[in-house]
Design an enzyme around this catalytic site. Structure first.
Site, PDB file in Angstrom:
ATOM      1  N   VAL A 130       5.746   6.650 -34.292  1.00  0.00           N
ATOM      2  CA  VAL A 130       6.643   5.636 -34.823  1.00  0.00           C
ATOM      3  C   VAL A 130       5.768   4.517 -35.363  1.00  0.00           C
ATOM      4  O   VAL A 130       4.847   4.049 -34.691  1.00  0.00           O
ATOM      5  CB  VAL A 130       7.602   5.108 -33.741  1.00  0.00           C
ATOM      6  CG1 VAL A 130       8.317   3.850 -34.217  1.00  0.00           C
ATOM      7  CG2 VAL A 130       8.628   6.179 -33.385  1.00  0.00           C
TER       8      VAL A 130
ATOM      9  N   THR B 295       5.517   7.313 -54.101  1.00  0.00           N
ATOM     10  CA  THR B 295       5.685   6.743 -52.759  1.00  0.00           C
ATOM     11  C   THR B 295       5.175   5.310 -52.656  1.00  0.00           C
ATOM     12  O   THR B 295       5.695   4.538 -51.848  1.00  0.00           O
ATOM     13  CB  THR B 295       4.967   7.603 -51.702  1.00  0.00           C
ATOM     14  OG1 THR B 295       3.547   7.410 -51.778  1.00  0.00           O
ATOM     15  CG2 THR B 295       5.284   9.079 -51.885  1.00  0.00           C
TER      16      THR B 295
ATOM     17  N   ALA C 196       3.363  14.451 -39.179  1.00  0.00           N
ATOM     18  CA  ALA C 196       4.782  14.408 -39.528  1.00  0.00           C
ATOM     19  C   ALA C 196       4.977  13.975 -40.973  1.00  0.00           C
ATOM     20  O   ALA C 196       5.835  14.513 -41.691  1.00  0.00           O
ATOM     21  CB  ALA C 196       5.522  13.464 -38.579  1.00  0.00           C
TER      22      ALA C 196
ATOM     23  N   SER D 221       9.490   6.189 -48.001  1.00  0.00           N
ATOM     24  CA  SER D 221       9.141   6.033 -49.414  1.00  0.00           C
ATOM     25  C   SER D 221       9.013   7.363 -50.146  1.00  0.00           C
ATOM     26  O   SER D 221       8.871   7.375 -51.375  1.00  0.00           O
ATOM     27  CB  SER D 221       7.822   5.271 -49.536  1.00  0.00           C
ATOM     28  OG  SER D 221       6.718   6.073 -49.140  1.00  0.00           O
TER      29      SER D 221
ATOM     30  N   GLY E 141      -6.855   8.118 -58.942  1.00  0.00           N
ATOM     31  CA  GLY E 141      -6.557   9.544 -58.987  1.00  0.00           C
ATOM     32  C   GLY E 141      -7.324  10.327 -57.942  1.00  0.00           C
ATOM     33  O   GLY E 141      -7.440   9.902 -56.788  1.00  0.00           O
TER      34      GLY E 141
ATOM     35  N   GLY F 287      -1.610   8.912 -48.860  1.00  0.00           N
ATOM     36  CA  GLY F 287      -2.540  10.030 -48.703  1.00  0.00           C
ATOM     37  C   GLY F 287      -1.893  11.226 -48.039  1.00  0.00           C
ATOM     38  O   GLY F 287      -2.176  12.383 -48.397  1.00  0.00           O
ATOM     39  N   ASP F 288      -1.016  10.975 -47.084  1.00  0.00           N
ATOM     40  CA  ASP F 288      -0.294  12.065 -46.424  1.00  0.00           C
ATOM     41  C   ASP F 288       0.690  12.720 -47.375  1.00  0.00           C
ATOM     42  O   ASP F 288       0.867  13.948 -47.359  1.00  0.00           O
ATOM     43  CB  ASP F 288       0.454  11.542 -45.194  1.00  0.00           C
ATOM     44  CG  ASP F 288      -0.471  10.942 -44.159  1.00  0.00           C
ATOM     45  OD1 ASP F 288      -1.635  11.378 -44.079  1.00  0.00           O
ATOM     46  OD2 ASP F 288      -0.040  10.040 -43.430  1.00  0.00           O
TER      47      ASP F 288
END
Length: 304
Positions: A15, A287, A45, A296, A225, A256-257
């Protein structure tokens, strides 16, 4: 056992407690924040949600605690149809990330592992077979990462963030290794056994990583990029620079995720790495125009 899964993510679920402020505090300094948000996060996640929203049938394998945060941590994954049958519910606390975001969209993050620390080799082995493309990060114990590599049935996308010590034999099995420019230099130092952190340009670092035995590397460069480095049929390293879509960033948390999850989704659909990375960059660009990590992520691909 997972069935009909294209992407499996083994990793962390947190969280996020995000404080929004004009500027980040310096050491020992207190800064008043404008507001805060309580939202789901965790690199594993986040990547699972991104993979699902990018069109892949996705499973997330991780651990949450027995507290009220567990429902928040998994809520958006469930809404997106991510398979959660093998998420462990453990005694103790769900992982928490404390995030500060300034007016320029820069952030600083402190992570309390909580239940994620239980994702060691016995826990991963107990999960059984890992189907589809496997995605791993650095927010679970190294023994769990090694066990997941050993159970993988297809290629492994490794986003070693944060950078933790991992045996060479596992690092070089990543295909691709995904890292930002700072992480790439840290991983190179680990592989080369060097005492110094390389200050070479990113294309050189990518080539040096491939020279250490990696077959492909993606170096993310934020608003600039990414770079894709891979071995061609003659054993030479091809490096392709993919420019970022120009957008006005308000919060880079989880970008990045988003990139890594979307990349895995497109690889699962058979895209070549350069094409998958181009898609992932465009996905991630959507995002950063909104606050939060999972909140996002685009629920539609129409604007890509």
């Amino acid at each position: 056992m997972a069935t009909n899964v294209q992407v499996t993510i083994v990793g962390s679920s947190n969280v996020d407690i995000t404080a929004l402020m004009d500027r980040l505090p310096g050491p020992g300094e207190t800064v008043l924040a404008d507001s805060y948000r309580l939202t789901p996060g965790g690199k594993g996640a986040n990547q699972a949600l991104a993979a699902a929203l990018a069109g892949a049938r996705t499973e997330f394998i991780g651990a949450v605690g027995n507290d009220s945060h567990a429902e928040i941590a998994l809520g958006q994954l469930a809404e997106a149809g991510v398979k959660l049958d093998r998420v462990a519910h453990t005694d103790g606390a769900t992982g928490v990330a404390i995030i500060s975001v300034d007016a320029q969209a820069e952030n600083s993050i402190a992570v309390i592992s909580g239940a994620n620390a239980t994702m060691d080799a016995p826990a991963v082995n107990a999960a059984g077979e890992l189907s589809g493309i496997l995605v791993l990060q650095g927010e679970i114990p190294a023994s769990g990462i090694r066990a997941a590599f050993d159970a993988a049935r297809e290629q492994v996308v490794l986003n070693l963030a944060p950078v933790i010590e991992l045996d060479r034999e596992y690092l070089v099995r990543a295909n691709p290794l995904v890292a930002n420019e700072h992480e790439a230099a840290l991983i190179l130092r680990q592989l080369e056994g060097s005492a110094e952190l390389s200050t070479d340009p990113e294309p050189v670092i990518a080539r040096r990583l491939c020279a250490q035995g990696l077959s492909s590397v993606v170096v993310t460069l934020g608003g600039e990029g990414c770079l894709v480095a891979s071995l061609d049929g003659d054993g030479k390293v091809d490096v392709t620079r993919i420019p970022a879509r120009k957008v006005e960033a308000v919060d880079t948390t989880g970008a990045g995720d988003a990139f890594t999850g979307a990349l895995a989704a497109r690889l699962a659909h058979g895209d070549p790495l350069v094409e998958a990375a181009d898609f992932a960059g465009r996905f991630a660009a959507l995002t950063v125009q909104h606050h939060g990590a999972q909140a996002s992520y685009p629920r539609s691909l129409e604007n890509l």
